[in-house]
Design an enzyme around this catalytic site. Structure first.
Site, mmCIF file in Angstrom:
data_model
loop_
_atom_site.group_PDB
_atom_site.id
_atom_site.type_symbol
_atom_site.label_atom_id
_atom_site.label_comp_id
_atom_site.label_asym_id
_atom_site.label_seq_id
_atom_site.Cartn_x
_atom_site.Cartn_y
_atom_site.Cartn_z
ATOM 1 N N PRO A 167 1.840 2.836 -10.034
ATOM 2 C CG PRO A 167 2.970 4.719 -9.828
ATOM 3 C CD PRO A 167 2.724 3.449 -10.821
ATOM 4 C CD GLU B 277 7.652 10.753 -16.005
ATOM 5 O OE1 GLU B 277 6.974 10.982 -14.968
ATOM 6 O OE2 GLU B 277 8.980 10.686 -15.599
ATOM 7 N NE ARG C 255 4.950 -16.568 1.589
ATOM 8 C CZ ARG C 255 4.123 -16.524 2.586
ATOM 9 N NH1 ARG C 255 2.888 -16.050 2.410
ATOM 10 N NH2 ARG C 255 4.218 -17.126 3.794
ATOM 11 C CG ASP D 158 -3.716 -19.554 9.674
ATOM 12 O OD1 ASP D 158 -3.329 -19.444 8.260
ATOM 13 O OD2 ASP D 158 -3.777 -20.572 9.903
#
Ligand code: ADE
Length: 249
Positions: free
Chosen positions: A92, A119, A156, A171
Site C-alpha cells: 500500500p 504488517e 489485456r 481507448d
C-alpha cells in the site's frame, strides 16, 4: 510471433492464484502461451525445521514482519536465469497503479511480483526491488489480490489477449476519460428506453453523443481526471456547454 509475458509470483499463499488465473480471458491467454504465471512459495526459501517466514518488529509494535532472507533467496533463485526481470513489491506504500503504468509494464517481458503479508516486509527487501506498486488507498490482507490485479490489467494489453474489437475499447479511458454509457437489447426494459440517438444509425451523431457522455460522466465522477485528460477541441466545447448548463446527471 506474439511476445510472451512472464509473471513470477512470490507468495505465502499460491493457492489464492489458482481460480482467478484459470477462467476466462486470462485462462485462455495462458493456454495460448501469450502469458505465463509461475507461482513460488516464499516458505520454500525459508530455512530451519519450521521454515519461519515472519518475526517480531525491532523496536516493538503490533503484528509480524516478513523476514528478509526467504524473500531475497526467492528473488535470487528466480533472477538467476533471468537477470533482466523487473522486481516489483506489492504494497500500500507503493506508487499508485494506473492505466499509464499498466501500459508501461506491458512493454516488459518479465515481472517478479512479491506479495507482502502481515504488517509488511523487512525494509531491506526494498534494496533489491525495482519498484513498489499500490492498487489503491486501502489496506488488503496481503499483496496477492493486488498482484492478480496487475496480472489482469497488464495481460489485456498484450497483443492477442483480447480480440481486436475489445482491444480498442479502452481507448477512451486511456485518454483519461471514463467510458460512455452502453446499452444492448431490449430497446425498452422495465419502462427504461435506450437513448433514441443510438438507434438512429447516424454514426457521427452517435460518436458525438458518446464523447459528450464520457465528458459528462468524467466531470461528475472524476473531475480530477478531466484536468489531466487531453481533451480535443470538440470535447472542450462539450465540456464548456456542460459547465454552462445547470443540468445534473
Ligand atoms: N498489500 C496490501 N494492500 C495493498 C494495496 N493497496 N496495494 C498493493 N499491495 C497491497
Amino acid at each position: 510471433m506474439c511476445k510472451k509475458m512472464i509473471f513470477d509470483i512470490l507468495t505465502l499463499f499460491p493457492e489464492m492464484f489458482h481460480s482467478p488465473l484459470e477462467g476466462s480471458i486470462i485462462g485462455k491467454a495462458r493456454e495460448a502461451g501469450l502469458i505465463q504465471v509461475n507461482l513460488f512459495n516464499i516458505r520454500d526459501y525459508a530455512k530451519g525445521k519450521h521454515r519461519v517466514t515472519d518475526d517480531y518488529p525491532y523496536g516493538g509494535g503490533k503484528g509480524m514482519i516478513m523476514k528478509p532472507e526467504p524473500i531475497m533467496r526467492g528473488i535470487e533463485a528466480i533472477q538467476s536465469g533471468n537477470p533482466e526481470a523487473r522486481v516489483i513489491l506489492m504494497t500500500p506504500q507503493g506508487y499508485p497503479l494506473g492505466q499509464e503504468m499498466v501500459k508501461r509494464l506491458a512493454q516488459l517481458a518479465h515481472l517478479i511480483l512479491i506479495c507482502g503479508r502481515y504488517e509488511g516486509v523487512d525494509e531491506r527487501v526494498r534494496d533489491v526491488v525495482d519498484e513498489e506498486i499500490s492498487i489503491g488507498d486501502y489496506v488488503l490482507t496481503g499483496g496477492e489480490l493486488a498482484a492478480l490485479v496487475v496480472i489482469d490489467a497488464v495481460s489485456r494489453q498484450i497483443p492477442g489477449v483480447l480480440g481486436d474489437e475489445e482491444a480498442s475499447e479502452d481507448d477512451s479511458f486511456s485518454r483519461g476519460l471514463l467510458e460512455h454509457p452502453q446499452y444492448t437489447r431490449p430497446r425498452e426494459f422495465a419502462g427504461r428506453k435506450v437513448p433514441e440517438i443510438l438507434l438512429s444509425g447516424d454514426h457521427q451523431a452517435i460518436e458525438q453523443w458518446r464523447r459528450q457522455e464520457a465528458v459528462r460522466r468524467t466531470w461528475k465522477r472524476r473531475p480530477d481526471l478531466l484536468s489531466k485528460a487531453g481533451l480535443s477541441e470538440d470535447e472542450h466545447k462539450i465540456f464548456d456547454e456542460l459547465k454552462g448548463s445547470s443540468e445534473t446527471d
